[in-house]
Write an enzyme that holds these catalytic residues in place. Structure first.
Site, mmCIF file in Angstrom:
data_model
loop_
_atom_site.group_PDB
_atom_site.id
_atom_site.type_symbol
_atom_site.label_atom_id
_atom_site.label_comp_id
_atom_site.label_asym_id
_atom_site.label_seq_id
_atom_site.Cartn_x
_atom_site.Cartn_y
_atom_site.Cartn_z
ATOM 1 N N TYR A 98 0.825 -1.204 0.000
ATOM 2 C CA TYR A 98 0.000 0.000 0.000
ATOM 3 C C TYR A 98 0.858 1.252 0.000
ATOM 4 C CZ TYR A 98 0.808 1.087 4.967
ATOM 5 O OH TYR A 98 1.379 1.453 6.172
ATOM 6 N N ARG A 158 8.136 4.033 -4.835
ATOM 7 C CA ARG A 158 8.200 3.036 -3.756
ATOM 8 C C ARG A 158 7.184 1.921 -3.979
ATOM 9 N NH1 ARG A 158 7.678 4.976 2.349
ATOM 10 N NH2 ARG A 158 5.519 5.343 1.672
ATOM 11 N N ARG A 211 -8.531 -20.651 -1.741
ATOM 12 C CA ARG A 211 -7.420 -20.330 -0.849
ATOM 13 C C ARG A 211 -6.301 -21.325 -1.025
ATOM 14 N NH1 ARG A 211 -5.556 -21.611 4.335
ATOM 15 N NH2 ARG A 211 -4.752 -19.845 5.550
ATOM 16 N N LYS A 220 6.495 -2.031 1.872
ATOM 17 C CA LYS A 220 5.336 -1.414 2.528
ATOM 18 C C LYS A 220 4.113 -2.331 2.360
ATOM 19 C CE LYS A 220 3.182 3.132 3.190
ATOM 20 N NZ LYS A 220 3.654 3.363 4.564
ATOM 21 N N GLU A 245 11.884 2.098 14.380
ATOM 22 C CA GLU A 245 11.034 3.180 13.883
ATOM 23 C C GLU A 245 9.752 3.220 14.691
ATOM 24 O OE1 GLU A 245 10.196 2.306 9.782
ATOM 25 O OE2 GLU A 245 9.869 0.188 10.220
ATOM 26 N N LEU A 287 11.197 1.033 7.156
ATOM 27 C CA LEU A 287 10.596 1.486 5.915
ATOM 28 C C LEU A 287 11.424 2.626 5.326
ATOM 29 C CD1 LEU A 287 8.114 1.239 4.020
ATOM 30 C CD2 LEU A 287 7.105 3.116 5.319
#
Length: 285
Positions: free
Chosen positions: A32, A51, A100, A149, A181, A205
């Site tokens: 995301y 990114r 799945r 991310k 972080e 990140l």
């Protein structure tokens, strides 16, 4: 009524849906980005687009749209939802195979792409930025590829809740004795005028706002040290702050109950927030 984007369609949010077999839902198999909007313009879109492409590459996922189309979608959502200040959330997952399975689906399964807006009037004029926020330190129990991310945000969410229960605003995560972080931001301390933040690696990140802020700090002749620091160093710092796409530069005035400096936002954090917002607005698209 908010308009969202799902797999090529602009829809009222009440009509938007994805399959129960979507791998983002079943496996957190997705990435995301969050892009801020100020004055109806996108802040650092190019950085977020780059990114996103990197995250997709690291996850061996194909991009659902090209950069130009992605920009057009962002702009259309800003227009349709009349966003002056706010955020655009973008999520891409590996898609929805027929059932799945832990094994990645065949390449003919299309990725899922979803975008939605959040209106945040006065986003850049945050009361928290004027007063500063408090953080606690917690162990870092995330997976090892924090440079991607991904939507695997359960532990950061748990960290936010731990902070809330402790009467703080956020948490800084600690691994091998050093701060990695924040739960949704990069972390910094300031000591004797030097800005100290952890170096880039797979452990944190690669923040888009982080890159811009450090560039601007160096251009302003500020000293920057990219290295790890301990919670003790943080509690003894002159000031501290975090950076993220939605908080920009946010001063930290208390760590684990210990007030930093005068207990108010320090001059370095205040100046960096000022110059970052000034520069970001100049190049917003």
């Amino acid at each position: 009524m908010r308009t969202v984007y799902v797999n090529g369609q602009y829809l009222p949010e009440q009509e938007a849906s994805v399959s129960i077999f979507d791998r983002g839902f079943l496996f957190a198999d997705g990435v995301y980005e969050v892009t801020s909007v100020l004055g109806g313009k996108l802040i650092d879109f190019d950085g977020h687009a780059r990114r996103l492409q990197r995250s997709l590459g690291e996850m061996e996922m194909r991009a659902p749209v090209e950069r130009g189309e992605l920009l057009a979608i962002h702009r259309e959502l800003v227009t349709l939802n009349e966003i002056e200040d706010g955020l655009i959330y973008l999520q891409v997952t590996r898609g929805a195979p027929a059932d799945r399975d832990f094994v990645y689906p065949d390449e003919d399964v299309a990725p899922t792409i979803v975008l939605f807006t959040q209106s945040k009037p006065g986003l850049a004029d945050s009361p928290a930025a004027r007063a500063g926020i408090s953080v606690i330190t917690i162990p870092d129990a995330r997976w090892g590829r924090r440079d991607i991310k991904t939507v695997q945000l359960l532990y950061p969410s748990m960290g936010k809740m731990a902070a809330k229960k402790a009467g703080a605003d956020d948490a800084w995560m600690v691994e091998d004795g050093q701060v990695t972080e924040g739960t949704s931001n990069n972390a910094y301390i300031v000591k004797n005028g030097a800005i100290i933040t952890r170096q880039l690696s797979t452990e944190i990140l690669h923040g888009i706002t982080r890159a811009a802020v450090l560039r601007l700090a160096r251009e302003a002749q500020m000293t920057v040290e990219e290295r790890g620091f301990t919670p003790d160093e943080a509690r003894e710092a002159d000031e501290a702050f975090v950076t993220s796409a939605s908080a920009f530069v946010m001063p930290v005035v208390k760590i684990d109950g210990v007030a930093l400096g005068e207990g108010t936002p320090g001059p370095v954090a205040r100046r960096l927030r000022e110059i970052y917002l000034e520069e970001a607005l100049k190049i917003a698209i």
